[in-house]
Design a protein around this motif. Structure first.
Motif, PDB file in Angstrom:
ATOM      1  N   GLU A 596       0.806  -1.220   0.000  1.00 47.25           N
ATOM      2  CA  GLU A 596       0.000   0.000   0.000  1.00 47.25           C
ATOM      3  C   GLU A 596       0.838   1.269   0.000  1.00 47.25           C
ATOM      4  OE1 GLU A 596      -0.236  -1.923   4.177  1.00 47.25           O
ATOM      5  OE2 GLU A 596      -0.236  -2.547   2.075  1.00 47.25           O
ATOM      6  N   LYS A 597       2.135   1.128   0.197  1.00 49.56           N
ATOM      7  CA  LYS A 597       3.001   2.307   0.167  1.00 49.56           C
ATOM      8  C   LYS A 597       3.632   2.541  -1.204  1.00 49.56           C
ATOM      9  CE  LYS A 597       4.371   3.319   4.850  1.00 49.56           C
ATOM     10  NZ  LYS A 597       5.499   3.855   5.610  1.00 49.56           N
ATOM     11  N   ASP A 598       3.289   1.699  -2.193  1.00 45.12           N
ATOM     12  CA  ASP A 598       3.846   1.912  -3.534  1.00 45.12           C
ATOM     13  C   ASP A 598       3.544   3.332  -4.006  1.00 45.12           C
ATOM     14  OD1 ASP A 598       4.612  -0.688  -3.462  1.00 45.12           O
ATOM     15  OD2 ASP A 598       3.364  -1.387  -5.131  1.00 45.12           O
ATOM     16  N   THR A 599       4.529   3.978  -4.644  1.00 50.50           N
ATOM     17  CA  THR A 599       4.347   5.351  -5.117  1.00 50.50           C
ATOM     18  C   THR A 599       5.235   5.593  -6.326  1.00 50.50           C
ATOM     19  OG1 THR A 599       4.525   7.670  -4.525  1.00 50.50           O
ATOM     20  CG2 THR A 599       6.147   6.205  -3.546  1.00 50.50           C
ATOM     21  N   ASN A 600       4.787   6.538  -7.164  1.00 49.06           N
ATOM     22  CA  ASN A 600       5.622   6.936  -8.297  1.00 49.06           C
ATOM     23  C   ASN A 600       6.488   8.132  -7.954  1.00 49.06           C
ATOM     24  OD1 ASN A 600       4.636   4.920 -10.001  1.00 49.06           O
ATOM     25  ND2 ASN A 600       2.837   6.148 -10.538  1.00 49.06           N
ATOM     26  N   GLU A 601       6.288   8.688  -6.756  1.00 52.12           N
ATOM     27  CA  GLU A 601       7.074   9.838  -6.311  1.00 52.12           C
ATOM     28  C   GLU A 601       8.308   9.345  -5.554  1.00 52.12           C
ATOM     29  OE1 GLU A 601       6.408  12.959  -7.001  1.00 52.12           O
ATOM     30  OE2 GLU A 601       4.580  12.400  -8.114  1.00 52.12           O
ATOM     31  N   GLN A 602       9.448   9.943  -5.854  1.00 50.50           N
ATOM     32  CA  GLN A 602      10.662   9.520  -5.163  1.00 50.50           C
ATOM     33  C   GLN A 602      10.644   9.988  -3.718  1.00 50.50           C
ATOM     34  OE1 GLN A 602      14.421  10.182  -7.065  1.00 50.50           O
ATOM     35  NE2 GLN A 602      15.539  10.146  -5.122  1.00 50.50           N
ATOM     36  N   PRO A 603      10.788   9.041  -2.774  1.00 48.91           N
ATOM     37  CA  PRO A 603      10.832   9.428  -1.365  1.00 48.91           C
ATOM     38  C   PRO A 603      12.094  10.249  -1.098  1.00 48.91           C
ATOM     39  CG  PRO A 603      10.433   7.065  -1.643  1.00 48.91           C
ATOM     40  CD  PRO A 603      10.864   7.583  -2.962  1.00 48.91           C
ATOM     41  N   ASP A 604      11.988  11.100  -0.035  1.00 49.65           N
ATOM     42  CA  ASP A 604      13.172  11.936   0.245  1.00 49.65           C
ATOM     43  C   ASP A 604      14.073  11.356   1.336  1.00 49.65           C
ATOM     44  OD1 ASP A 604      11.758  12.279   2.550  1.00 49.65           O
ATOM     45  OD2 ASP A 604      11.322  14.418   2.189  1.00 49.65           O
ATOM     46  N   GLY A 605      13.621  10.278   2.010  1.00 50.71           N
ATOM     47  CA  GLY A 605      14.438   9.648   3.047  1.00 50.71           C
ATOM     48  C   GLY A 605      14.594  10.481   4.292  1.00 50.71           C
ATOM     49  N   SER A 606      13.768  11.520   4.450  1.00 54.11           N
ATOM     50  CA  SER A 606      13.906  12.383   5.635  1.00 54.11           C
ATOM     51  C   SER A 606      13.560  11.639   6.921  1.00 54.11           C
ATOM     52  CB  SER A 606      13.016  13.619   5.473  1.00 54.11           C
ATOM     53  OG  SER A 606      11.654  13.223   5.315  1.00 54.11           O
ATOM     54  N   ASP A 607      12.834  10.548   6.773  1.00 57.83           N
ATOM     55  CA  ASP A 607      12.475   9.772   7.968  1.00 57.83           C
ATOM     56  C   ASP A 607      13.548   8.730   8.323  1.00 57.83           C
ATOM     57  OD1 ASP A 607      12.209   8.111   5.816  1.00 57.83           O
ATOM     58  OD2 ASP A 607      10.159   7.449   6.292  1.00 57.83           O
ATOM     59  N   GLY A 608      14.680   8.800   7.606  1.00 57.91           N
ATOM     60  CA  GLY A 608      15.780   7.867   7.903  1.00 57.91           C
ATOM     61  C   GLY A 608      15.765   6.608   7.064  1.00 57.91           C
ATOM     62  N   SER A 609      14.786   6.453   6.212  1.00 58.58           N
ATOM     63  CA  SER A 609      14.727   5.254   5.364  1.00 58.58           C
ATOM     64  C   SER A 609      15.804   5.325   4.289  1.00 58.58           C
ATOM     65  CB  SER A 609      13.342   5.116   4.729  1.00 58.58           C
ATOM     66  OG  SER A 609      13.063   6.259   3.936  1.00 58.58           O
ATOM     67  N   ILE A 610      16.155   4.126   3.796  1.00 56.92           N
ATOM     68  CA  ILE A 610      17.185   4.002   2.769  1.00 56.92           C
ATOM     69  C   ILE A 610      16.536   4.165   1.401  1.00 56.92           C
ATOM     70  CG2 ILE A 610      18.850   2.427   1.693  1.00 56.92           C
ATOM     71  CD1 ILE A 610      19.164   1.111   4.456  1.00 56.92           C
ATOM     72  N   ILE A 611      17.171   4.917   0.548  1.00 59.45           N
ATOM     73  CA  ILE A 611      16.705   5.043  -0.830  1.00 59.45           C
ATOM     74  C   ILE A 611      17.621   4.156  -1.671  1.00 59.45           C
ATOM     75  CG2 ILE A 611      16.181   6.622  -2.713  1.00 59.45           C
ATOM     76  CD1 ILE A 611      14.619   7.093  -0.062  1.00 59.45           C
ATOM     77  N   TYR A 612      17.069   3.103  -2.277  1.00 58.32           N
ATOM     78  CA  TYR A 612      17.903   2.072  -2.903  1.00 58.32           C
ATOM     79  C   TYR A 612      17.467   1.857  -4.342  1.00 58.32           C
ATOM     80  CZ  TYR A 612      20.301  -2.413  -3.440  1.00 58.32           C
ATOM     81  OH  TYR A 612      21.114  -3.440  -3.856  1.00 58.32           O
ATOM     82  N   ALA A 613      18.445   1.915  -5.245  1.00 58.75           N
ATOM     83  CA  ALA A 613      18.174   1.595  -6.639  1.00 58.75           C
ATOM     84  C   ALA A 613      18.726   0.196  -6.920  1.00 58.75           C
ATOM     85  CB  ALA A 613      18.841   2.621  -7.551  1.00 58.75           C
ATOM     86  N   LYS A 614      18.168  -0.470  -7.901  1.00 59.08           N
ATOM     87  CA  LYS A 614      18.492  -1.883  -8.092  1.00 59.08           C
ATOM     88  C   LYS A 614      19.882  -2.136  -8.654  1.00 59.08           C
ATOM     89  CE  LYS A 614      15.434  -4.839  -9.282  1.00 59.08           C
ATOM     90  NZ  LYS A 614      14.413  -5.564 -10.055  1.00 59.08           N
ATOM     91  N   ASN A 615      20.600  -1.035  -8.957  1.00 59.50           N
ATOM     92  CA  ASN A 615      21.974  -1.247  -9.427  1.00 59.50           C
ATOM     93  C   ASN A 615      22.980  -1.186  -8.275  1.00 59.50           C
ATOM     94  OD1 ASN A 615      21.968   1.413  -8.800  1.00 59.50           O
ATOM     95  ND2 ASN A 615      22.633   2.170 -10.819  1.00 59.50           N
ATOM     96  N   ASN A 616      22.416  -1.351  -7.000  1.00 61.22           N
ATOM     97  CA  ASN A 616      23.244  -1.379  -5.781  1.00 61.22           C
ATOM     98  C   ASN A 616      23.769  -0.012  -5.385  1.00 61.22           C
ATOM     99  OD1 ASN A 616      23.101  -3.893  -4.731  1.00 61.22           O
ATOM    100  ND2 ASN A 616      24.937  -4.689  -5.744  1.00 61.22           N
ATOM    101  N   THR A 617      23.243   1.075  -6.009  1.00 58.82           N
ATOM    102  CA  THR A 617      23.638   2.424  -5.571  1.00 58.82           C
ATOM    103  C   THR A 617      22.421   3.159  -5.063  1.00 58.82           C
ATOM    104  OG1 THR A 617      23.264   3.391  -7.751  1.00 58.82           O
ATOM    105  CG2 THR A 617      25.458   2.512  -7.301  1.00 58.82           C
ATOM    106  N   LYS A 618      22.628   4.054  -4.112  1.00 58.01           N
ATOM    107  CA  LYS A 618      21.503   4.853  -3.606  1.00 58.01           C
ATOM    108  C   LYS A 618      21.024   5.836  -4.676  1.00 58.01           C
ATOM    109  CE  LYS A 618      22.667   4.637   1.293  1.00 58.01           C
ATOM    110  NZ  LYS A 618      22.945   5.407   2.518  1.00 58.01           N
ATOM    111  N   ALA A 619      19.715   5.943  -4.796  1.00 54.21           N
ATOM    112  CA  ALA A 619      19.145   6.922  -5.750  1.00 54.21           C
ATOM    113  C   ALA A 619      19.462   8.332  -5.284  1.00 54.21           C
ATOM    114  CB  ALA A 619      17.634   6.733  -5.867  1.00 54.21           C
ATOM    115  N   GLN A 620      19.772   9.157  -6.230  1.00 51.60           N
ATOM    116  CA  GLN A 620      20.107  10.544  -5.887  1.00 51.60           C
ATOM    117  C   GLN A 620      18.866  11.422  -5.977  1.00 51.60           C
ATOM    118  OE1 GLN A 620      23.209  11.264  -4.813  1.00 51.60           O
ATOM    119  NE2 GLN A 620      23.501   9.040  -4.965  1.00 51.60           N
TER     120      GLN A 620
END
Length: 620
Positions: A596-620
Motif C-alpha cells: 500500500e506504500k507503492d508510489t511513483n514519487e521519489q521518497p526523500d528519506g527524511s524519515d531515515g529510510s534508505i533510498i535504494y536503486a536496483k543497481n546497488n547504488t543509492k538513488a540521488q
C-alpha cells in the motif's frame, strides 16, 4: 653421546608430520644399553669421523624427523643438499636404520668411496650388519663394546638386530684412534682372534669345519666372528689347550695335526643333515643303487637301495670325481640322491637323477613350492630382487605367491602382495576380496594415510582398505569419500544418506562456517558442514535467503507469507525504498514489503529510510 632416531612426535613409528616436531624424534642423547648385539666400525678414521659429524648434524636439524612410511625422504633431501644435513631446508623423515644407511652413503659421496656409495638406504636392522660389512666395516661383539661407551670411537654404529640402531658421536674414555681398541691400527701379535679378517682366518675356518667344528651360519668367510670364536674355544678345550679363543702357534699346530689325520684317507668328511621337522630324509633315485663301506670304493659294496627309499645322512665327502653321502649303513653316490641338504647351517637342494648337480642363481620348484638359490647354490630367505622384480621367500624358503603377507621390521609389520608368479606388487591398486588396497612403490600396503595420485585424493584406513561411501574425521578435519574412493576437492557434492549439500576444499576436507562462491553463486556452509537451504538465515548482522538448491538468492523473495528484498550481495534490506521500474516499493523495519506504500514519487528519506536503486547504488 649418541645420535638417536627413535620415534615420531606421538611416540609412534608412523603417521606423524614431516620434520622433528618435538626435537626428540632425532636427537643427541647419552649412550644407553638397548641392549646392543654388536658394534659396526669403519676402520678408516676419516670415514668414521665423517659418519659421526653427519649424524650429529642430522640430529640438530629439526627439519629431519621420524616416520617409517617416509623413511627414505631424508636421503632424497640429503642427496640434494650436498650430503650435508645442516643444508636441508625441507621437512623430511627417516627411521633408525635408513638414517644410519643414509649417513654412511653420504660419507661415501663426500669422500669418493664407492663401497660406501653402494650402501642401500632400504637397509633395515635385520640386514644392516651384512650391508655395512659388505661396505668394508668390521663387527665388534666383545662385551666391552656393548655395555658402555668407554671403548667406542666416533662413528661407531650400535646395532640391536631386528630392533634398533644408533651412531656414537664421541671418543670413549678408554678409546683412541691409535690404540688396539681401534682395529684400524694393526697390532703386533702372533695369533688370530675375534675381529681379525683375511685368508689366514678363512684357512683356519675351513680346517675347523672339516674337523667337525662349525664356525656359524656364515661358514668359512674369512671373518673371525662369534661363531668362529666358539669353534676355536671348543677345539682348544677338546685337545687340552688353553681356552682363550686365541688361535696361536700351539692351536695351529694341533689343528694341522688333526686336519691331516682327518684327510689321510684321501677324502674329507663334512658334517651335514638331510632331515628337519619338515624334511624326512633324502630320496634315492634309481634301482639297485650301491651302498659302500668307503666312499667311491666299488670293491666294498655292503648293500643296495631302491628308487624312493629315504635315508638320513650325516656326512658327505668328495672322492673319485663325485660327492658321496653317508648314512647308517654306508656311503651312497650323490648322483643317485635327490633332496634337501643342510650344510654348515644352510640349505641347498641336490637334484640327483643321475647327475651331481644343484640349482644355482635361479628359481627352482620343489613339490608345490618355489625356492631361490644364490650363485653358490644356497637357499635364500627374505626379500630377493631377481631380474628387477622383487620376491619374498619365507623363513623356510618357500616363495610367497598369490597372497597378502606380513613382514616384520623394527617392531612394525608391513603387508605386501605377491601375484600368482610371486612378483611383489608396487605402486598399484589391487582389488582383493572385494576391497581396494594401494601398494606403495616399495611394495608395502599403505594404511592410515592419504594417497594423492596427482588427480584424485584417496584414504587408506588402518586395515589398508580404501575408504569409500563414508565420512571420516582425519587429523581434526572431515572428509567424504565417494563410491569409487576419491574425496571431493574444490567441488560441491550431495551426501546420498542425508541429501545435504557440502563442499570439499582444495585439500579434500569439508568446509564449514564459511561462505564459498561456486561459479557465479554463493553458498554458506554451517558449522557441521551442510549448506544452508530453503529459508532465511542471519549471521548476527545481516539476513540472507537460500533456495532449495542451497544458492544464496537476491532481489524480491516471498517467504513465510511475506515478501522481502535482498541486495545483489545477499543481505536483506530494512526500512528502505526500492525503485522497481517507475514505482518505488517500501520494506519496513522488519524487511517486509508494504504494497500500500507503492508510489511513483521519489521518497526523500527524511524519515531515515534508505533510498535504494536496483543497481546497488543509492538513488540521488
Amino acid at each position: 653421546m649418541i645420535s638417536n632416531c627413535g620415534h615420531d612426535e606421538n611416540g609412534r613409528y608412523t603417521g606423524g608430520v614431516a620434520g622433528d616436531q618435538t626435537g626428540t624424534e632425532w636427537q643427541i642423547i647419552p649412550w644407553y644399553n638397548r641392549p646392543w648385539n654388536c658394534v659396526i666400525r669403519f676402520k678408516n678414521q676419516q670415514v668414521a669421523q665423517m659418519i659421526a659429524d653427519i649424524a650429529r648434524a642430522a640430529a640438530k636439524n629439526n627439519l629431519i624427523g621420524y616416520d617409517q612410511n617416509q623413511r627414505t625422504t631424508y636421503w632424497l633431501h640429503l642427496k640434494a643438499s650436498n650430503y650435508d644435513p645442516a643444508q636441508i631446508t625441507i621437512a623430511c623423515e627417516a627411521d633408525c636404520s635408513s638414517g644410519v644407511a643414509a649417513n654412511v652413503k653420504a660419507t661415501g659421496y663426500r669422500l669418493g668411496i664407492q663401497a660406501l656409495k653402494d650402501v642401500s638406504v632400504d637397509a633395515y636392522t635385520g640386514n644392516l650388519r651384512a650391508v655395512l660389512k659388505a661396505a668394508g666395516a668390521i663387527v665388534l661383539t666383545a662385551s666391552k663394546y656393548l655395555t658402555s661407551d668407554k671403548y667406542l670411537l666416533p662413528g661407531d654404529i650400535m646395532l640391536y638386530e631386528g630392533h634398533h640402531t644408533a651412531i656414537n658421536l664421541d671418543m670413549g674414555s678408554n678409546a683412541s684412534w691409535g690404540t688396539s681398541d681401534n682395529p684400524s691400527t694393526p697390532s703386533q701379535k702372533n695369533y688370530l682372534s675375534k675381529g681379525d679378517k683375511g685368508t689366514e682366518v678363512k684357512e683356519m675356518q675351513e680346517k675347523l669345519i672339516v674337523c667337525g667344528y662349525s664356525c656359524g651360519s656364515y661358514g668359512a668367510d674369512g671373518d673371525f666372528g662369534s661363531g668362529t670364536d666358539s669353534a676355536v674355544r671348543s677345539f682348544q678345550k677338546d685337545y687340552g689347550l688353553t681356552v682363550d679363543g686365541k688361535f696361536g702357534p700351539a692351536s695351529k699346530a694341533k689343528l694341522d695335526e688333526v686336519y691331516a689325520a682327518k684327510i689321510s684317507s684321501n677324502y674329507e668328511k663334512i658334517s651335514i643333515s638331510t632331515t628337519s621337522p619338515s624334511v624326512k630324509g633324502i630320496r634315492v633315485c634309481g634301482n639297485k643303487v650301491p651302498v659302500c663301506s668307503e666312499p667311491g670304493n666299488a670293491n666294498k659294496i655292503v648293500g643296495y637301495l631302491n628308487d624312493g627309499n629315504l635315508i638320513s645322512c650325516d656326512y658327505r665327502a668328495w672322492t673319485n670325481g663325485s660327492c658321496f653321502y653317508h648314512y647308517a649303513d654306508g656311503w651312497v653316490d650323490g648322483k643317485n640322491l635327490q633332496g634337501w641338504v643342510a650344510d654348515n647351517g644352510r640349505w641347498w637342494y641336490l637334484i640327483g637323477n643321475g647327475t651331481l648337480n644343484y640349482p644355482k642363481k635361479q628359481l627352482y620348484k620343489v613339490g608345490i613350492d618355489t625356492y631361490y638359490f644364490d650363485e653358490d647354490g644356497w637357499m635364500v630367505t627374505g626379500w630377493q630382487q631377481i631380474d628387477e622384480k622383487w620376491y619374498y621367500f619365507r623363513s623356510w624358503g618357500g616363495m610367497q605367491y598369490d597372497a597378502v603377507f606380513g613382514v616384520e621390521k623394527d617392531g612394525i609389520t608391513d603387508y605386501y602382495y605377491a601375484d600368482k608368479n610371486g612378483v611383489m606388487a608396487s605402486d598399484e591398486w589391487l582389488k582383493i576380496n572385494g576391497e581396494w588396497y594401494y601398494f606403495r612403490d616399495w611394495g608395502a600396503r599403505l594404511y592410515n594415510a592419504f594417497h594423492d595420485d596427482g588427480e584424485n585424493l584417496y584414504y587408506l584406513k588402518s586395515d589398508g582398505k580404501m575408504a569409500h561411501d563414508e565420512w571420516l574425521q582425519i587429523n581434526g578435519k572431515w572428509y567424504y569419500f565417494r563410491s569409487w574412493g576419491a574425496a571431493y576437492r574444490n567441488e560441491l557434492f550431495t551426501d546420498p544418506s542425508d541429501g545435504n549439500v557440502y563442499f570439499g576444499d582444495s585439500d579434500g576436507s569439508m568446509v564449514h562456517d564459511e561462505w564459498i562462491q561456486v561459479e557465479e553463486d554463493w553458498y554458506y556452509f554451517r558449522s557441521w558442514g551442510a549448506a544452508m537451504n530453503i529459508g532465511l538465515w542471519s549471521d548476527g548482522v545481516n539476513t540472507y535467503y537460500f533456495g532449495k538448491d542451497c544458492k544464496m538468492k537476491t532481489g524480491w523473495i516471498a517467504a513465510d507469507d511475506d515478501t522481502y528484498f535482498f541486495r545483489d550481495w545477499g543481505a536483506r534490506l530494512y526500512d528502505a525504498w526500492i525503485l522497481e521500474g517507475e514505482t518505488w516499493k517500501y520494506v519496513d523495519k522488519e524487511g517486509k514489503y508494504i504494497p500500500e506504500k507503492d508510489t511513483n514519487e521519489q521518497p526523500d528519506g527524511s524519515d531515515g529510510s534508505i533510498i535504494y536503486a536496483k543497481n546497488n547504488t543509492k538513488a540521488q
